[in-house]
Scaffold this motif. Sequence first.
Motif, PDB file in Angstrom:
ATOM      1  N   LEU A  19     -15.956  -2.245   1.292  1.00  0.00           N
ATOM      2  CA  LEU A  19     -17.413  -2.698   1.255  1.00  0.00           C
ATOM      3  C   LEU A  19     -17.393  -3.897   2.455  1.00  0.00           C
ATOM      4  O   LEU A  19     -18.421  -3.857   2.975  1.00  0.00           O
ATOM      5  CB  LEU A  19     -17.431  -3.572  -0.171  1.00  0.00           C
ATOM      6  CG  LEU A  19     -17.776  -2.386  -1.156  1.00  0.00           C
ATOM      7  CD1 LEU A  19     -17.460  -3.286  -2.552  1.00  0.00           C
ATOM      8  CD2 LEU A  19     -19.055  -1.697  -1.188  1.00  0.00           C
ATOM      9  N   CYS A  20     -16.337  -4.659   2.792  1.00  0.00           N
ATOM     10  CA  CYS A  20     -16.301  -5.505   3.489  1.00  0.00           C
ATOM     11  C   CYS A  20     -16.520  -4.988   5.023  1.00  0.00           C
ATOM     12  O   CYS A  20     -17.170  -5.640   5.765  1.00  0.00           O
ATOM     13  CB  CYS A  20     -15.159  -6.500   3.396  1.00  0.00           C
ATOM     14  SG  CYS A  20     -14.885  -7.326   2.019  1.00  0.00           S
ATOM     15  N   LEU A  21     -15.880  -3.881   5.109  1.00  0.00           N
ATOM     16  CA  LEU A  21     -15.860  -3.404   6.716  1.00  0.00           C
ATOM     17  C   LEU A  21     -17.278  -2.907   6.908  1.00  0.00           C
ATOM     18  O   LEU A  21     -17.476  -2.643   8.015  1.00  0.00           O
ATOM     19  CB  LEU A  21     -14.981  -2.193   6.449  1.00  0.00           C
ATOM     20  CG  LEU A  21     -13.418  -2.588   6.768  1.00  0.00           C
ATOM     21  CD1 LEU A  21     -12.343  -1.683   6.492  1.00  0.00           C
ATOM     22  CD2 LEU A  21     -13.216  -3.190   7.916  1.00  0.00           C
ATOM     23  N   THR A  22     -17.883  -2.514   5.955  1.00  0.00           N
ATOM     24  CA  THR A  22     -19.410  -1.941   6.071  1.00  0.00           C
ATOM     25  C   THR A  22     -20.253  -3.283   6.035  1.00  0.00           C
ATOM     26  O   THR A  22     -21.659  -3.046   6.562  1.00  0.00           O
ATOM     27  CB  THR A  22     -19.961  -0.998   4.977  1.00  0.00           C
ATOM     28  OG1 THR A  22     -19.998  -1.889   3.733  1.00  0.00           O
ATOM     29  CG2 THR A  22     -19.136   0.033   4.626  1.00  0.00           C
ATOM     30  N   GLY A  23     -20.007  -4.487   5.887  1.00  0.00           N
ATOM     31  CA  GLY A  23     -20.567  -5.614   6.299  1.00  0.00           C
ATOM     32  C   GLY A  23     -21.354  -6.160   4.666  1.00  0.00           C
ATOM     33  O   GLY A  23     -22.053  -7.020   5.004  1.00  0.00           O
TER      34      GLY A  23
END
Length: 141
Positions: free
Chosen positions: A133-137
Amino acid sequence: MGKKEILEEWYRRVWREGELEAIDELFTPDTRAAGLIPEMRMGPTEFRELVPMFLELVDSPEFTLDKVMEDGDWAAALLSVNATVSATGKPVFATGQLFARFEGDTMVETYNCFDFMGFFEQLDLLPEQSMALCLTGQAIG
């Protein structure tokens, strides 16, 4: 006692059994551990606070030193932790790394890395796939 045995004693006595007095045997008063909490070097006092919090979250943690390399005053270890979540009984698994300098049988400086994100996901304190989730922003929460 070899460095591997000292590390095994650290994880058994301090992190499994919650024997906080062992911190003063295996660390000096000036020992600082980097990497567990960002931008904070933890000493014996902070470990006496952190360990009970960890042991409230999980039951019967088993620490395994999967690989240990020693070089002079230094030891590096890859470790794994198996436990059960105190609230649910669900199994939890995490990995970490430790790099420590010794003077005799005492750790005088350590550098740590632990998969807290995966650990807290398994405790249902973070959503599943938080890293993705964090990697997708996307923000968590």
